[in-house]
Design an enzyme around this catalytic site. Structure first.
Site, PDB file in Angstrom:
ATOM      1  N   ASP A  12       2.755   0.925  -0.346  1.00 38.18           N
ATOM      2  CA  ASP A  12       4.166   1.049  -0.698  1.00 38.18           C
ATOM      3  C   ASP A  12       3.429   2.971  -0.560  1.00 38.18           C
ATOM      4  OD1 ASP A  12       5.975   2.916  -2.416  1.00 38.18           O
ATOM      5  OD2 ASP A  12       5.973   1.833  -3.972  1.00 38.18           O
ATOM      6  N   TYR A 230      -2.171  -0.971 -14.204  1.00 38.20           N
ATOM      7  CA  TYR A 230      -1.048  -1.225 -13.870  1.00 38.20           C
ATOM      8  C   TYR A 230      -0.306  -0.347 -12.138  1.00 38.20           C
ATOM      9  CZ  TYR A 230       4.158  -2.730 -11.633  1.00 38.20           C
ATOM     10  OH  TYR A 230       5.132  -2.595 -11.640  1.00 38.20           O
ATOM     11  N   LYS A 233       3.896  -3.470  -7.852  1.00 35.69           N
ATOM     12  CA  LYS A 233       3.260  -4.473  -7.887  1.00 35.69           C
ATOM     13  C   LYS A 233       3.242  -5.044  -6.434  1.00 35.69           C
ATOM     14  CE  LYS A 233       3.567  -7.491 -10.832  1.00 35.69           C
ATOM     15  NZ  LYS A 233       2.294  -8.849 -11.503  1.00 35.69           N
TER      16      LYS A 233
END
Ligand code: F6R
Ligand code: MG
Ligand code: MG
Length: 366
Positions: A12, A230, A233
């Site tokens: 991404d 984080y 994902k």
């Protein structure tokens, strides 16, 4: 003929709009990089595509898995597209998955996800490439079990002599960095104990026990375990060989009839149904989801990617999509409650540490 390697490397590097999809200019830019690598003789062939906000580079070559040359092609393509397109168009999260400034020989551990297999190309070699968004590593555990072990899914396990020796699963413990092999069907009860917890135990490879060849490989990277926080994902990819000593194309696809509940969706912090869609619908929007899976099919011809065929672009998947929407509605009503939201221990890399820190002085003994 030389062995052929299929490498799927994804990242991404900027979403359009938000985290929902990929801008066409980003794909064109990456296509240009891979075309140059093909002209220079590094790649035999390539196909650039997307699932949600993940840019997918499908490449064939003869350099084997984990090749520095090929990983550099992918890393350079991601970096170039980030600099020339994502930053210029201010795409969302430009360069998000590129966790390092400099390439160090292999993209594993640097942010992008990888699934690669080296094979002796058969007389006819149908391969299926699955790509998912708003999901997590381990999302393939259940479908792989259905595909390679469950006779209610794969008729060939009962009917085809070439499948009756079963399959060997390599399962990785992605926290402890250990792996174990299970021979199926004999060891399915022990194996299910582990792969039933996909957030920790991930099926990495499946091998045919008929001839010890590789049948499937998945990406297992967990960005949060790499970055320590984080950072989005780990939308995984998977390559599956099909027909003859492997499940038929329809048996490989059949597990996706039911929208299995996986972790991902909004903020990577919710359970949601995995919806099989054609490429044109791989743009998750509702509550940033629900999670999507696409499948592109190819015939390999001396490493050339003859395709793609958009395998879930077929009305026979309409009911699976409808079921996914029903499940999505039901889960959404739970709002911030489990089992829609992930349990706390799975949230440890999201907002939880900051909230714990802020409130730590206010907890009193009772
Ligand atoms: C999940 C995902 C999105 C984002 C959400 C918040 O994998 O990509 O659901 O987590 O849109 O994004 P940020 O934190 O970038 O504002
Ligand atoms: Mg994104
Ligand atoms: Mg994504």
């Amino acid at each position: 003929m030389a062995k052929i390697t299929i490498s799927v490397i994804k990242a991404d590097i900027g979403g359009w709009v938000g985290h929902s999809s990929i801008h066409p200019d980003l794909m064109d830019n990456a296509r240009g990089s891979l075309e140059a690598a093909k002209k220079s003789g590094l790649l035999i062939d390539h196909c650039v595509t997307f699932c949600g906000d993940d840019l997918q580079l499908i490449m064939t070559h003869t350099f084997g898995v984990d090749s520095e040359k090929i990983h550099k092609v992918a890393w350079d393509a991601f970096t170039k597209a980030t600099n020339e397109v994502s930053k210029k168009l201010k795409l969302y999260g430009a360069g998000q998955d590129l966790l390092s400034d400099a390439f160090s020989g292999n993209v594993r551990g640097m942010g992008p996800g990888t699934a690669e297999m080296e094979i002796d190309e058969r007389t006819s070699e149908p391969i299926l490439i699955f790509m998912a968004d708003k999901t997590s590593a381990g999302s393939w555990n259940l479908p792989l079990y259905k595909m390679f072990v469950d006779p209610f899914n794969t008729a060939g396990l009962v009917i085809a002599p070439s499948l009756q020796k079963g399959f060997r699963f390599e399962v990785q413990d992605i926290r402890e960095h250990k792996r174990i092999f299970f021979d199926c069907p004999e060891e399915i009860y022990s194996m299910l104990m582990f792969i039933g917890t996909p957030s920790r135990f991930t099926v990495k490879h499946v091998f045919s026990r008929q001839d010890d060849t590789i049948g499937a490989v998945t990406s297992t990277e967990r960005l949060s375990l790499i970055a320590g926080k984080y950072v989005g994902k780990d939308d995984p990819v998977m390559i599956v060989r099909s027909q003859q000593n492997y499940p038929a194309v329809g048996e490989v696809l059949e597990p996706f009839r039911y929208p299995w509940i996986i972790e991902g969706w909004m903020r990577g912090s919710h359970y949601g149904p995995l919806m099989p869609v054609g490429q044109k619908d791989a743009n998750p929007s509702r509550f940033d989801g629900p999670p999507r899976v696409i499948c592109l099919g190819f015939q390999l011809a001396d490493g050339k990617l003859v395709g793609p065929r958009d395998m879930f672009d077929d009305p026979s998947w309409d009911e699976a999509r409808r079921d996914a929407n029903v499940v999505a509605d039901h889960l959404r009503r739970h709002g911030p409650f489990e089992p829609h939201r992930l349990p706390l221990e799975e949230m440890e890399y999201t907002s939880l540490p900051q909230i714990m820190e802020k409130l730590k002085g206010r907890w009193e003994k009772f």
